[in-house]
Design a protein around this motif. Sequence first.
Motif, PDB file in Angstrom:
ATOM      1  N   ASN A  28     -28.292 -47.807  31.938  1.00  0.00           N
ATOM      2  CA  ASN A  28     -28.276 -46.722  30.915  1.00  0.00           C
ATOM      3  C   ASN A  28     -28.311 -47.223  29.537  1.00  0.00           C
ATOM      4  O   ASN A  28     -27.875 -46.429  28.551  1.00  0.00           O
ATOM      5  N   ASN A  29     -28.881 -48.444  29.470  1.00  0.00           N
ATOM      6  CA  ASN A  29     -28.762 -49.041  28.089  1.00  0.00           C
ATOM      7  C   ASN A  29     -29.407 -48.293  27.057  1.00  0.00           C
ATOM      8  O   ASN A  29     -28.935 -48.229  26.025  1.00  0.00           O
ATOM      9  N   TYR A  30     -30.357 -47.456  27.230  1.00  0.00           N
ATOM     10  CA  TYR A  30     -31.256 -46.812  26.384  1.00  0.00           C
ATOM     11  C   TYR A  30     -30.568 -45.752  25.863  1.00  0.00           C
ATOM     12  O   TYR A  30     -30.670 -44.979  24.919  1.00  0.00           O
ATOM     13  N   PHE A  76     -36.659 -59.549  26.993  1.00  0.00           N
ATOM     14  CA  PHE A  76     -36.474 -58.394  26.557  1.00  0.00           C
ATOM     15  C   PHE A  76     -37.397 -58.162  25.436  1.00  0.00           C
ATOM     16  O   PHE A  76     -37.494 -59.058  24.531  1.00  0.00           O
ATOM     17  N   LEU A  77     -38.451 -57.253  25.643  1.00  0.00           N
ATOM     18  CA  LEU A  77     -39.582 -57.036  24.876  1.00  0.00           C
ATOM     19  C   LEU A  77     -39.602 -55.797  24.411  1.00  0.00           C
ATOM     20  O   LEU A  77     -39.427 -54.673  24.538  1.00  0.00           O
ATOM     21  N   PRO A  78     -40.199 -55.760  22.723  1.00  0.00           N
ATOM     22  CA  PRO A  78     -40.566 -54.354  22.261  1.00  0.00           C
ATOM     23  C   PRO A  78     -41.482 -53.557  23.066  1.00  0.00           C
ATOM     24  O   PRO A  78     -42.275 -54.213  23.718  1.00  0.00           O
ATOM     25  N   PRO A  89     -31.813 -51.005  20.546  1.00  0.00           N
ATOM     26  CA  PRO A  89     -31.094 -52.158  19.761  1.00  0.00           C
ATOM     27  C   PRO A  89     -29.589 -51.652  19.784  1.00  0.00           C
ATOM     28  O   PRO A  89     -29.298 -50.636  19.950  1.00  0.00           O
ATOM     29  N   ASP A  90     -28.951 -52.518  19.335  1.00  0.00           N
ATOM     30  CA  ASP A  90     -27.292 -52.485  19.107  1.00  0.00           C
ATOM     31  C   ASP A  90     -26.894 -53.310  17.803  1.00  0.00           C
ATOM     32  O   ASP A  90     -27.826 -54.105  17.378  1.00  0.00           O
ATOM     33  N   HIS A 145     -29.299 -59.118  22.500  1.00  0.00           N
ATOM     34  CA  HIS A 145     -30.359 -59.328  23.258  1.00  0.00           C
ATOM     35  C   HIS A 145     -31.136 -58.055  23.315  1.00  0.00           C
ATOM     36  O   HIS A 145     -32.158 -58.261  23.892  1.00  0.00           O
ATOM     37  N   ALA A 146     -30.794 -56.989  22.868  1.00  0.00           N
ATOM     38  CA  ALA A 146     -31.612 -55.784  23.068  1.00  0.00           C
ATOM     39  C   ALA A 146     -32.608 -55.534  22.010  1.00  0.00           C
ATOM     40  O   ALA A 146     -32.633 -55.940  20.840  1.00  0.00           O
ATOM     41  N   VAL A 147     -33.571 -54.737  22.547  1.00  0.00           N
ATOM     42  CA  VAL A 147     -34.613 -54.515  21.533  1.00  0.00           C
ATOM     43  C   VAL A 147     -34.976 -52.674  22.016  1.00  0.00           C
ATOM     44  O   VAL A 147     -34.742 -52.371  22.948  1.00  0.00           O
ATOM     45  N   ASP A 148     -35.667 -52.127  21.242  1.00  0.00           N
ATOM     46  CA  ASP A 148     -36.275 -51.069  21.536  1.00  0.00           C
ATOM     47  C   ASP A 148     -37.443 -51.006  22.546  1.00  0.00           C
ATOM     48  O   ASP A 148     -38.503 -51.423  21.898  1.00  0.00           O
TER      49      ASP A 148
END
Lengths: 476, 259
Positions: A139-141, A347-349, A381-382, A388-391
Amino acid sequence: MPVTKMIEPILPVEKLTYLENFGHSLRAASYLYKPSSADEIFDVFKVAKQNHLTVTLRGAGRSYNDAALNGAGIIMDLTRMNKILDWNPETGMITVEPGVTLEKLWQHVLPDGWWPPVVSGTMTTTLGGCLGMNIHGKNNYRMGPIGEHVQEFTALLPTGAVMTCSPEKNGDLFYSMISGMGMLGVFTSITLKMKRVYSGLLRVKAYPVSNLHNHLNEIFLAAPDHDYTVGWLDATAGGSGMGRGQIHAAKYLHEGEDPDPQKTLRVEYQTLPATMFGFFPKASIHYFMTPFFNNPGVKLVNTAKYIAGLRKGEHLQSHAAFHFLLDYVPNWELGYGKNGLIQYQSFLPKETAEATWNEILTISQKKGMPSYLGVTKRHRPDKFLLSHAVDGFSLALDFKITIGSRDKMYAMLQDFDRIVLQAGGRFYFAKNSETSSETALQFLGEETVKRFKALKHRTDPDNLLESNLYRRVFGS
Amino acid sequence: MPSTNRNSATPLKPGKCAIIVGSAKGLGGALARKLAREGFVLGLVDRNSELLVQLCAEINAGNVGQAFPYVQDVTSYEEVPALFQKILVDLGGLDTFIYVAGILLPTTPTTYDFEKDRLMISVNALGALAWFNVVAPVFQALHSGHIVGISSVAGDRGRVGNPGYNSSKAALTTYLEALRNRLSRYGVHVLTVKPGFMDTDMLKSSPRTFWVVSPEQAAEDVYKALRQRRQTIYTLGRWGWIMFIIRHVPSVIFRRLSL
């Protein structure tokens, strides 16, 4: 002839032991200390300083790489600090020591109608490790990484200072110790807010996707309407089926939807069965997996799994069964054989993900080193320092290691890193084992690395906290 | 303080670690080059700092393997524990320990020289013991590891030519056997290597030589024996047959020979 006095070896050799990573592909010998209080933690730092040794923090040892390894140094295992210090079933606020596992956490809160807001694919991880790596879930998004649900934590720095941090108080430390790989200090207590649930069940929808384009598109579409979204990707399928797989999208049940929440919220209702088909002990399943853990075997299993998943379906599943897939078959990772496995996650846009993974999957298949398991997720993102996060999306690929393929695979992963960096991608420090310091510098940016090192200089001026991971990605 | 520059192993670059004592030249140098080619990360110990630094530079210029230099005279026994600790940290672990350091001081069957005998015992035997006594407990605790001692065919019998050298190598051989008996139950492998004549500086003092092995060939033999977990090897291998016979020659005959 002068009599020479022998100096005693510095630390007791009985403390020396080999420790491994999650994938059993790496081991390192270390002096193992298991403190059970903040005072004992500080004692370990004193021992380290006196003996010119470094200290690495270790929880459950579930990192796929060298995050909890410290060759010839000290490992501070925090699993003895596993007390739940405070729980308020009215507000959902819980305060725990860093060695408390996700398993202990959810079992403590679920009967009162709460669930951890973010969990990893295994429940054996400790909260200290979860914060150090700032884990994410399916549920990261929606919920971000676990750090976004930390109200406050207390940490002991190697200097002996005790810091209380929250987004408001000591915010710079809050946003860097969470995600900081355990390199700034030791969490001694962590306060988290749980998520209210009205049932022990999730409504899970499963449906197939025929190629990578559809795969990512379906995740993208499913995410806004679901609490959890995850994809299984058959990395052995090529051609028009490249990137095919199955999506699992799940929702919490609303209040009143579950006719008997008292029953489904019980721990016994959630617990994964110890046997398969009622009699087959699951602890031995990995022996029967081994014969299939080769290129043709996995292709066969994946194809069968894909075909079996062609029928769309919706079912109710317990939280534990949905989330902790990795715990479903105990010791599954042993199925990869004695050389173990590594995981390569990128992790990719959302704009570049499809083309990049098409290229990566094609290369791995062409080189005869297909991934045996692919998992896709949706991210946003955070604000944490080492994020490590991206949209966009992530793809985690498991690779079996064979002695003969090591050099070839190393070269392939370095190529992958270049491809991912070019596409604006990022990496996660609990997973990839071959990320170089150049790659880390490139995706984090010089500014971030400089800031992190400045914070480290402040909290750990003697550089007592170091891990094999830190030396690899932040060493010069 | 701790260094962030040292080697870090990864699953795809596991880089086993070894310490070689007496590694600047001869068999030690050849072993260093061989293990480096096999991807080892090496702690090289020798008293000759110039040659040692040169060798490390040569190894580090290559694509595989890595070497760190440490200067020590093996008769400075008291330095060993701290040095060992430092090398362990720099390498990030230890899989294999090899003691090569050895000297042969020429004598004749009619001369007696305590200084020479003492020096040979100090280097060939006591130097090794100082290291074994810090390495063995670590391997025992870890239930893993290889200990290699380069002894000699000269240790198999006491002979007229050089009693000091014979007994230094006999001590080393017996000590290694005892270590093996202690440590094999912990899964630790102990290898005794007995070279015959080898083409090194040591050979220059020997009057009659035959079956001379190059250090490179001997290094290959040692590496093979390591992988096969052999207990004792001779290099060249045929020395095994010769020494079998020599070991069994009765004293009544042996003491009349000029071997």
